[in-house]
Design a protein around this motif. Structure first.
Motif, PDB file in Angstrom:
ATOM      1  N   LEU A   1       2.113   1.737  -3.467  1.00 52.00           N
ATOM      2  CA  LEU A   1       1.087   2.316  -4.333  1.00 52.00           C
ATOM      3  C   LEU A   1       0.905   3.793  -4.035  1.00 52.00           C
ATOM      4  N   THR A   2       0.907   4.123  -2.746  1.00 53.18           N
ATOM      5  CA  THR A   2       0.761   5.534  -2.382  1.00 53.18           C
ATOM      6  C   THR A   2       1.943   6.334  -2.895  1.00 53.18           C
TER       7      THR A   2
ATOM      8  N   ASP B   1       1.513   6.825  -6.570  1.00 59.88           N
ATOM      9  CA  ASP B   1       0.491   7.849  -6.817  1.00 59.88           C
ATOM     10  C   ASP B   1       1.047   9.242  -6.550  1.00 59.88           C
ATOM     11  N   GLN B   2       1.786   9.374  -5.459  1.00 57.19           N
ATOM     12  CA  GLN B   2       2.358  10.681  -5.134  1.00 57.19           C
ATOM     13  C   GLN B   2       3.360  11.125  -6.192  1.00 57.19           C
TER      14      GLN B   2
ATOM     15  N   ALA C   1       3.421  10.142  -9.326  1.00 62.20           N
ATOM     16  CA  ALA C   1       2.684  10.457 -10.557  1.00 62.20           C
ATOM     17  C   ALA C   1       2.010  11.824 -10.455  1.00 62.20           C
ATOM     18  N   ARG C   2       1.392  12.089  -9.296  1.00 61.05           N
ATOM     19  CA  ARG C   2       0.748  13.390  -9.130  1.00 61.05           C
ATOM     20  C   ARG C   2       1.781  14.507  -9.141  1.00 61.05           C
TER      21      ARG C   2
ATOM     22  N   ASN D   1       0.830  -1.202   0.000  1.00 64.95           N
ATOM     23  CA  ASN D   1       0.000   0.000   0.000  1.00 64.95           C
ATOM     24  C   ASN D   1       0.862   1.247   0.000  1.00 64.95           C
TER      25      ASN D   1
END
Length: 215
Positions: free
Chosen positions: A120-121, A124-125, A127-128, A117
Motif C-alpha cells: 500500500l505504501t 501511494d508513493q 501514485a504521489r 502495508n
C-alpha cells in the motif's frame, strides 16, 4: 557493486514456490517471509526451494495457539492417570508457563507479514510520484508557453521599434530635403509704381515745342 541475487529455478530435487504455498496453505508473501530466515540473500526472488529449506521453515506454519491450549488442558489428566510420574517442580512449571507466551509470540511473529502495508505504501508513493511528475511536466509546458508568448511579444516590439526608428530617420531626411529646397527661395523684389502718364507728357512736350516754333 552489489552481488546478484540467486534465483533458483524448479528442478527435480526442489519444490516450486507455488507448490510450497499449497503445502503449507499460506500465501506467497508469508512463505517468502519465512524463507527470509533461512535464505536472506534471495528469499524474495527464489523460484524453487529444497526440501531442507521447507523443513527449516515448517515450524512457522504449524498450528499455534489451539495446540498449545490443548496441551495445557490435557496436562492435569495426564498427571491423574500417571501417578508414577513425579510432578514437575514449581520453578520448572513457572518457567514453562512463562515460556508459553514467548513461544506463542515466536510462532505468530513470522505470519504477521508487513508486505501488504508495504505494498500500500509503495502504491501511494507511486501514485504521489505520478501526480507530482504530471504536475511538473504541466508546469514545464506552462513555462514554455509563457516563454514563447514573451518571446513573440518581445520580437513584435523589436520589429515595431525597428520600423519606428527607420521611419524617424527617413522622416528627418525628408525634412532636411524640404529645408534645403526652401532655402533656395529668393527674397521678393519691391516693384516701383509707374506714376508717369506717358500720353499726357508727350502732349505737353509737343505743345511747348509748338509754341517755340510759332514765335
Amino acid at each position: 557493486m552489489a552481488a546478484r541475487k540467486r534465483t533458483t529455478a524448479p528442478t527435480a530435487d526442489t519444490v516450486s514456490i507455488h507448490d510450497a504455498c499449497l503445502k503449507y496453505m499460506t500465501t506467497e508473501q508469508g512463505l517468502r517471509l519465512a524463507l527470509s530466515h533461512v535464505r536472506p540473500d534471495d528469499f524474495d526472488t527464489v523460484k524453487a526451494v529444497s526440501e531442507a529449506d521447507l523443513e527449516a521453515i515448517a515450524s512457522y506454519f504449524q498450528p499455534k495457539l489451539p495446540e498449545v491450549a490443548s496441551n495445557t488442558l490435557e496436562l492435569p489428566e495426564t498427571l491423574e492417570t500417571s501417578p508414577q510420574e513425579a510432578p514437575e517442580p514449581a520453578s520448572e512449571q513457572s518457567q514453562n508457563a512463562l515460556s508459553l507466551p514467548q513461544q506463542e509470540r515466536h510462532l505468530t511473529a513470522p505470519t504477521q507479514s508487513p508486505i501488504p502495508n508495504a505494498q500500500l505504501t509503495l502504491i501511494d508513493q507511486l501514485a504521489r510520484q505520478a501526480s507530482e511528475e504530471i504536475a511538473a511536466v504541466d508546469a514545464i509546458a506552462q513555462v514554455k508557453n509563457q516563454l514563447i508568448l514573451n518571446n513573440l511579444a518581445v520580437r513584435d516590439a523589436e520589429l515595431a521599434e525597428g520600423i519606428n526608428q527607420h521611419w524617424q530617420h527617413q522622416k528627418q531626411g525628408y525634412l532636411g530635403a524640404i529645408r534645403d529646397l526652401a532655402s533656395l527661395a529668393k527674397e521678393p523684389v519691391a516693384i516701383t509704381p509707374d506714376t508717369t502718364d506717358l500720353p499726357a507728357e508727350v502732349d505737353q512736350i509737343i505743345a511747348e515745342l509748338a509754341k517755340k516754333l510759332i514765335a
